[in-house]
Design an enzyme around this catalytic site. Sequence first.
Site: not given
Length: 639
Positions: A543, A600, A612
């Site tokens: 990510c 994240h 993402h």
Amino acid sequence: MSEFISENESALDDVTSKGFLKSRRNRPQVRRRKRFKSSSIGRYLFYGLPVVAFVLIISIFVVSIATVKPVEVPFQDFRGNENNRGGQIDRAAPPVLDSSEDSEESSDADISTTTPPSEEPAEVPTTPEVEPSILVPSVPTVVLVPTEAPETTTTTTTTATTTTATTTTTSTEPQTTTTTTTVPETTQTGMPAKGSTQYVLNHQVNVREGPGTEHAIAGFGLRGMSLRVIEPGEEWSFIRTENSLEGYMLNELFGPVQPENVVEEIGMGRYMYIDTDAANLREEPTTDSEKITVAYRDEKVYQISTNGGWSRIKTEGGITAYIRNDLLRTTPPINPFVKTNRTVYVDTNVANVRKLASTEAAVIGQVRRDERLKELETNGTWSKVRLEDDSIGYIHGELLTTLEPAPSGFKKVEKTVYINTGYANVRSKPNTDSTILTVLSFGTSVKQLAVGSGWTFIEYSEGKRGYISSDLLLSTRPTEQTQPTETTKSTTKKGDEPTTPAPSSPPENNKPTTKGNQVVQVAKSLIGTPYVLGGSSTRGVDCSGLVMYAYNAVGFNMTFHGATGQAQLYGRKVSFSGRDFSPLLPGDLIFFSRGKWYHHVGIYIGDNQMIHATSRRGVHIASLMTYYQTPALVKRIFD
């Protein structure tokens, strides 16, 4: 008649003698008193005279003491008289026990000479005799053997530990002696002394977790590095280096004298990985130096050199700094292989194909530059590939690229050309559907390698190549007057220029930025790229690696790989409420948290969506309205 008398007397004597004997038998035995003889008198004289003499001597001694007047010793002030050392103590050396003035110079010379710890101490010279008329109290002192241990402590003592000496003083005040004590380097058994300072003797010496070569290596020390002996042993000692590394070292590998040709650091030239949640990177190899930045768990860094306790490293973002060795590890993250089934190309002159994903595995073949391979799986470090003969093996991922070599229809032309538009995408293949490698700005010079139909193969940086639309290039350096304006670009778009879509009714102070839209376009070009923990290239991303790749592609120097680091160090905070994302602009970073750290991050692309990378689906687009978590933070980098 005389004879008759004699006979009668003899007879009487016999009768008397018999009666006497009879009566003596009936009486108790009584001890007879011995008579003095000549031998008895000699014996009494032999034993008696010494006793008499001893009594006389004692009597004389007592009388002499009682009649002698006490001697008063006046107090002498030695301050300011450096030449007169009577009663003074040299704090830099052991006390001199010889009170004679003639031996003062020789005593000072002896003090300056180091006595080996293994030798027996020399006998202490006795002090001159004093007159018996003066009572002399015994004042204990400490006799020290000088050593070369660098660290000393100053103590005050009133008790003797080794040898006592007699001095002439009658002061009634308690006598104190200030001495300089040093820690010996070794004991009489040859072991290093506990607490002593030692130095590494060899170029590089391992420090192990236990006393033996069968134990794991905890680190190492370099030649000349100082260490402190915490717990000595006959063969191995528990030590602590100057870099605070603790472990066991073989006694014969260190000594009390620092060797010449000290080694400050040794070159490593290998990749390492951060082995803690967050590690400080500093300007110098000490915790007192300035902190440059922070690296996060599993981040890949290049270890340039090390001094045993600290390493000089270079991050993937190009920052050179120092980090403690105990925060690094040699093994990459344990990542599972993910299926890719894509075409890759050899990006080096010759690459080995191995039987297993390890440099220790057997080599089963070789491939050469620009050779086309089928990548079946990858874990970010190794790629499982199928060769032209259908054999399967493993190649290190850094030796492969997704960049397609110039096709056969391209004509080789080597010259310098320039970007003739505001921004231009450089792609991995000669089409607009391929991955965007970077974005170049107006006037940037590139090296033209080959020209095809509508596309040009260029080298935009050393060793970095890609394709760019030919109509975005100019053979001469453009001027500012020739640069297309925003109005011109909005009406006539040519080639592969980044698009700048306008969001629907944005707030007045939230105007879309060209850079933000470029970030979105780069990120979209990576859709389908597999998720690889720690990855930040077209071979695979995680990510934060996706964010890092996209922002670096548009010219922003993002050096930190990790959601927490990116949240703490980049951009300004954008206020929003719940799932109302109207204040957000394309290119904004969206962070998610479960507590102290951000776990994240994604990139906002507009219309309540983000792009993402997840472990299940790789790089893809998701709706923020239906995402299982509400964002905890939004940061904007381009204003």
